[in-house]
Write a protein that holds these residues in place. Structure first.
Motif, PDB file in Angstrom:
ATOM      1  N   LEU A 178      23.513  43.472  -2.782  1.00  0.00           N
ATOM      2  CA  LEU A 178      22.803  42.962  -1.611  1.00  0.00           C
ATOM      3  C   LEU A 178      21.537  42.215  -2.017  1.00  0.00           C
ATOM      4  N   GLY A 179      20.876  42.697  -3.077  1.00  0.00           N
ATOM      5  CA  GLY A 179      19.643  42.065  -3.527  1.00  0.00           C
ATOM      6  C   GLY A 179      19.848  40.714  -4.166  1.00  0.00           C
ATOM      7  N   LEU A 180      21.097  40.364  -4.468  1.00  0.00           N
ATOM      8  CA  LEU A 180      21.389  39.079  -5.109  1.00  0.00           C
ATOM      9  C   LEU A 180      21.676  37.976  -4.098  1.00  0.00           C
ATOM     10  N   ASP A 181      21.793  38.336  -2.833  1.00  0.00           N
ATOM     11  CA  ASP A 181      22.069  37.342  -1.793  1.00  0.00           C
ATOM     12  C   ASP A 181      20.794  36.579  -1.474  1.00  0.00           C
ATOM     13  N   ALA A 182      20.800  35.287  -1.711  1.00  0.00           N
ATOM     14  CA  ALA A 182      19.597  34.469  -1.547  1.00  0.00           C
ATOM     15  C   ALA A 182      19.266  34.163  -0.095  1.00  0.00           C
TER      16      ALA A 182
END
Length: 356
Positions: A178-182
């Motif tokens: 989830l933290g990689l979704d820009a």
């Protein structure tokens, strides 16, 4: 464009939000974190007033004060874990905020919610009985349902959109993929599945989870003989997950929707508890201060739907639901506070001491 911006700066009233057949708020373009269609300042005032009433009610009782503190801890844990591990929602900014997408009112709401649900359920039935957790769950729903039902349409918070985006441009830390979704704050696939079926913009599983929260917290209080506050906070929401497979089993057995299964389980368990449970002995004395908490909350949310911001944004069916739930819940809270006693009110000092 300049004129539109100036009107917005001057606080011109927003136009009625676009809606589907069922009144689901659906903006044409994703909103950024602070572009909510409603103000939460009145919600701030309500929540903090309710907190003050709870604190006044805890006077002279370390157990009650510990319950209020545990409720706050549950709110902080639930809100932050939901955002960072699941991306379930995003609250509008209030006067004070814990973090991005987590206003202070969303965290402090847990104090009157959990405190009143547990305390009033203990006054409705024998706290050692099987009915106590079910009644606690219903009181949790009764207090929170009128709040939960209106939030998405009036801009108090936002649920995930169809593409999983919750808040565009949000930079809050999220764990794992989830933290990689820009794009910003996004929801996990599990959250999208759980919150997918909605009515009036509200995931039908949201009030069900709140009902289960009340049940789970009450169960752990029973298991610990009401001597621990940390365990109900930590384990109650986990135990509450047993209601998820129960809902899925009903859906499978009847080929029904989540909405139908949720209504059947909540109503069935509540009516069974009310019909078969025995009142506490003796009946609790009147507690007007305790009753003022759900009374103020239910009245405020009902008026919000009828003459407040909800009057412009909510469909008639939702207004009817909010008002009906507020009235029914208030009656149940009134009984628990000794205003509609099933037995003579405790009249002696010895009897009254049990409820002090």
């Amino acid at each position: 464009t300049r004129a539109r911006s100036s009107r917005r700066r001057r606080g011109a009233p927003l136009r009625r939000a676009p809606a589907t057949k069922w009144g689901v708020y659906s903006p044409k373009t994703p909103m950024t974190v602070d572009e909510f269609p409603g103000s939460v300042h009145s919600l701030d005032v309500l929540v903090f007033t309710l907190v003050l009433l709870v604190l006044a009610h805890t006077r002279g009782s370390p157990w009650k004060l510990a319950l209020a503190a545990a409720s706050l801890a549950l709110g902080l844990l639930t809100e932050q874990l939901s955002l960072r591990l699941g991306g379930t929602h995003c609250h509008a900014s209030g006067i004070v905020n814990v973090s991005t997408c987590s206003s202070a009112n969303s965290v402090f709401w847990y104090i009157p919610w959990v405190y009143t649900g547990v305390t009033c359920a203990r006054r409705l039935t024998d706290e050692r009985s099987w009915a106590f957790p079910l009644l606690s769950g219903m009181l949790f729903f009764g207090l929170c349902g009128v709040y939960e039902a209106q939030g998405p349409l009036v801009g108090w918070w936002r649920w995930p959109a169809a593409d999983g985006l919750v808040a565009s441009g949000c930079t809050i830390w999220q764990a794992g993929p989830l933290g990689l979704d820009a794009r910003g704050l996004v929801a996990s696939p599990h959250v999208m599945e759980a919150l997918g079926e909605r009515l009036f913009g509200v995931p039908v599983m949201a009030p069900y989870f709140h009902f289960a929260f009340g049940w789970g917290i009450a169960v752990v209080y029973q298991l610990t003989a009401f001597k621990s506050h940390a365990l109900p906070v930590l384990l109650g929401p986990t135990i509450a997950l047993v209601w998820d497979p129960a809902m899925r089993a009903v859906c499978t057995a009847f080929g029904a929707s989540k909405l139908a299964a949720v209504c059947a389980l909540m109503l069935g368990s509540t009516f069974a508890a009310l019909a078969l449970s025995a009142p506490p002995q003796p009946s609790p004395p009147r507690d007007l201060l305790l009753f003022s908490i759900p009374l103020l909350s239910g009245t405020t949310f009902a008026l919000h739907a009828i003459v407040g911001a909800g009057a412009l944004r909510e469909p008639p069916e939702l207004k009817l639901f909010v008002v009906t739930l507020a009235l029914c819940a208030t009656l149940l809270f009134a009984r628990s506070c000794g205003l509609l006693p099933r037995m003579p009110i405790a009249s002696t000092a010895t009897e009254a001491k049990k409820w002090a």
